[in-house]
Motif scaffolding. Structure first.
Motif, PDB file in Angstrom:
ATOM      1  N   SER A 290       0.706  -0.875   0.084  1.00 22.38           N
ATOM      2  CA  SER A 290       0.096   0.056   0.022  1.00 22.38           C
ATOM      3  C   SER A 290       0.800   1.567   0.235  1.00 22.38           C
ATOM      4  O   SER A 290       2.164   1.282   0.715  1.00 22.38           O
ATOM      5  CB  SER A 290      -1.209  -0.058   1.043  1.00 22.38           C
ATOM      6  N   ALA A 291       0.533   2.143  -0.518  1.00 19.02           N
ATOM      7  CA  ALA A 291       0.723   3.947  -0.768  1.00 19.02           C
ATOM      8  C   ALA A 291       0.363   4.844  -0.404  1.00 19.02           C
ATOM      9  O   ALA A 291      -0.465   5.017  -0.483  1.00 19.02           O
ATOM     10  CB  ALA A 291       1.808   3.405  -2.437  1.00 19.02           C
ATOM     11  N   ILE A 292       0.866   5.552   0.636  1.00 20.52           N
ATOM     12  CA  ILE A 292       0.032   6.946   1.152  1.00 20.52           C
ATOM     13  C   ILE A 292       1.531   7.960   0.097  1.00 20.52           C
ATOM     14  O   ILE A 292       2.352   7.410  -0.079  1.00 20.52           O
ATOM     15  CB  ILE A 292      -0.715   7.370   2.026  1.00 20.52           C
ATOM     16  N   ASN A 293       0.128   9.329  -0.382  1.00 20.04           N
ATOM     17  CA  ASN A 293       0.928  10.381  -0.867  1.00 20.04           C
ATOM     18  C   ASN A 293       2.398  11.393  -0.541  1.00 20.04           C
ATOM     19  O   ASN A 293       1.493  11.031   1.263  1.00 20.04           O
ATOM     20  CB  ASN A 293       0.092  11.513  -0.684  1.00 20.04           C
ATOM     21  N   ASN A 294       2.800  10.932  -0.941  1.00 24.07           N
ATOM     22  CA  ASN A 294       4.309  11.738  -0.463  1.00 24.07           C
ATOM     23  C   ASN A 294       4.164  13.321   0.658  1.00 24.07           C
ATOM     24  O   ASN A 294       4.123  14.696   0.113  1.00 24.07           O
ATOM     25  CB  ASN A 294       5.166  11.887  -1.278  1.00 24.07           C
TER      26      ASN A 294
ATOM     27  N   THR B 264      -8.231  -9.522  -4.233  1.00 24.07           N
ATOM     28  CA  THR B 264      -8.441  -7.588  -4.690  1.00 24.07           C
ATOM     29  C   THR B 264      -8.542  -7.505  -3.070  1.00 24.07           C
ATOM     30  O   THR B 264      -8.763  -7.355  -2.422  1.00 24.07           O
ATOM     31  CB  THR B 264      -9.746  -7.282  -4.597  1.00 24.07           C
ATOM     32  N   SER B 265      -7.117  -5.995  -3.586  1.00 24.92           N
ATOM     33  CA  SER B 265      -6.875  -5.197  -2.212  1.00 24.92           C
ATOM     34  C   SER B 265      -7.250  -3.879  -2.371  1.00 24.92           C
ATOM     35  O   SER B 265      -6.546  -3.311  -4.141  1.00 24.92           O
ATOM     36  CB  SER B 265      -5.300  -4.987  -1.940  1.00 24.92           C
ATOM     37  N   VAL B 266      -7.667  -2.999  -1.638  1.00 20.87           N
ATOM     38  CA  VAL B 266      -8.186  -1.883  -2.349  1.00 20.87           C
ATOM     39  C   VAL B 266      -7.429  -0.973  -1.086  1.00 20.87           C
ATOM     40  O   VAL B 266      -7.299  -0.449  -0.083  1.00 20.87           O
ATOM     41  CB  VAL B 266      -9.218  -0.797  -2.204  1.00 20.87           C
ATOM     42  N   LEU B 267      -7.064   0.605  -1.358  1.00 25.43           N
ATOM     43  CA  LEU B 267      -6.489   1.814  -0.929  1.00 25.43           C
ATOM     44  C   LEU B 267      -7.054   2.160  -0.922  1.00 25.43           C
ATOM     45  O   LEU B 267      -7.411   2.926  -1.814  1.00 25.43           O
ATOM     46  CB  LEU B 267      -4.779   2.038  -0.688  1.00 25.43           C
TER      47      LEU B 267
ATOM     48  N   THR C  53      -6.508   0.044   4.142  1.00 26.20           N
ATOM     49  CA  THR C  53      -5.908  -1.049   3.051  1.00 26.20           C
ATOM     50  C   THR C  53      -6.875  -2.536   3.870  1.00 26.20           C
ATOM     51  O   THR C  53      -6.975  -2.514   4.528  1.00 26.20           O
ATOM     52  CB  THR C  53      -4.908  -1.595   2.893  1.00 26.20           C
ATOM     53  N   THR C  54      -7.684  -2.420   2.220  1.00 28.10           N
ATOM     54  CA  THR C  54      -8.414  -3.938   2.553  1.00 28.10           C
ATOM     55  C   THR C  54      -8.208  -5.055   1.662  1.00 28.10           C
ATOM     56  O   THR C  54      -7.936  -4.400   0.617  1.00 28.10           O
ATOM     57  CB  THR C  54     -10.107  -3.421   1.872  1.00 28.10           C
ATOM     58  N   ILE C  55      -8.178  -6.220   2.186  1.00 27.08           N
ATOM     59  CA  ILE C  55      -8.693  -7.447   1.273  1.00 27.08           C
ATOM     60  C   ILE C  55      -9.024  -8.685   1.273  1.00 27.08           C
ATOM     61  O   ILE C  55      -9.881  -8.359   2.127  1.00 27.08           O
ATOM     62  CB  ILE C  55      -6.730  -7.839   1.687  1.00 27.08           C
ATOM     63  N   ASP C  56      -9.836  -9.069  -0.041  1.00 29.12           N
ATOM     64  CA  ASP C  56     -10.833  -9.973  -0.102  1.00 29.12           C
ATOM     65  C   ASP C  56     -10.371 -10.603  -0.548  1.00 29.12           C
ATOM     66  O   ASP C  56      -9.852 -10.610  -2.423  1.00 29.12           O
ATOM     67  CB  ASP C  56     -11.665  -9.270  -1.051  1.00 29.12           C
TER      68      ASP C  56
END
Length: 297
Positions: A45-49, A67-70, A59-62
């Motif tokens: 996962s990455a967030i803005n700098n 599928t993973s969604v940030l 972060t979700t993981i199904d």
């Protein structure tokens, strides 16, 4: 556990791209992690700098859909539809830990920043639930304090219009002037009104010193310059449209003096309405007189 949601508020102080906000797992063979900057890994996962700003990161993981969604501040910003390791693989019953907050499984720098309200759910929250979670955990007073700490108009003495920000990090900002006779709530300076009021106060003060009188005169002079700059538009002053300022422009203004928007021939006369107030009055004549001074200087 096939699905998971990791939610956390973070405020990063900046630094190395190898800082990990968290690492879920038992070792460097299988893990899920989050870093403030983009960096390759197993599940990422990455967030803005952005540094020094609180951000809500989810972060979700199904596992069923791989599928993973940030999500950033309640809004989905990235999706991975090829997740190969499920949350259940990040747990080892023989271990007394399942990861770290603020460090990685490698010899990387510790996370530099603040962390708050770290949560893990045993389900992949739907987008609307993520949005609700973000907004439900926001403390209004914290937002106000955060916004105030980043506000500055850049000057202590206001002598000209200032740009007042209306939003910070999603928080709406309104302003109230302590002296609206001089500075409006929109940041606009009424230099003329302030100078006149100040001069009146000096006139009515029997104990006013010569220095105060001189300062009031100087302030009035500065206000006059501001006034002229505000009401005089060089382009509109070319009344006869010959591409220059000349006596012909002065004649047109004088000819139409006293007319207003109800007067016959206003369609022609309004060219001399220098300040656009639908009447050709003393203000317009002052403008024209100033134009004359520009011509003959």
């Amino acid at each position: 556990m096939g699905n998971i949601t990791i939610a956390v508020w973070v405020k990063w102080s900046g630094g190395s791209s190898k800082q990990w906000l968290y690492a879920l797992g038992v070792d460097s063979t299988k893990y899920e992690f989050l870093t403030p900057k983009l960096w390759s890994g197993k599940l990422q996962s990455a967030i803005n700098n952005e540094t020094g700003v609180w951000k809500h990161v989810v972060t979700t993981i199904d596992s069923a859909t791989k599928t993973s969604v940030l999500y950033l501040d309640g809004v989905a910003v990235a999706t991975n539809k090829n997740v190969t390791a499920g949350p259940s693989e990040l747990y080892d019953a023989t271990k007394d830990y399942s990861g770290y907050i603020g460090k990685s499984f490698y010899a990387d720098p510790y996370y530099a920043g603040q962390v708050d309200d770290f949560r893990i759910y045993s389900t992949a929250l739907a987008p609307d639930k993520v949005y609700e979670l973000c907004n439900a955990s926001i403390d209004a007073s914290q937002l106000v304090t955060e916004a105030k700490s980043h506000l500055s108009i850049g000057k202590n003495i206001v002598s000209s219009d200032i740009n007042l920000p209306s939003n910070y990090n999603g928080t709406t900002i309104t302003w109230n002037s302590s002296n609206t006779a001089y500075l409006g709530n929109d940041g606009k300076v009424d230099a003329c009104g302030a100078a006149i009021n100040a001069a009146k106060a000096i006139k009515d003060n029997v104990n006013a010193t010569q220095i105060q009188v001189d300062n009031a005169v100087e302030t009035l002079g500065s206000a006059e310059v501001i006034f002229k700059a505000a009401v005089i538009k060089v382009v509109s002053a070319d009344l006869n449209k010959n591409g220059s300022l000349d006596v012909g422009d002065l004649a047109i203004g004088a000819y139409h003096y006293g007319k207003d928007s109800t007067s016959a021939g206003w369609a022609t006369a309004k060219i001399a309405d220098m300040n656009g107030d639908n009447i050709i009055d003393i203000i317009d004549i002052i403008d024209i007189a100033y134009i004359a001074s520009m011509i003959f200087e």
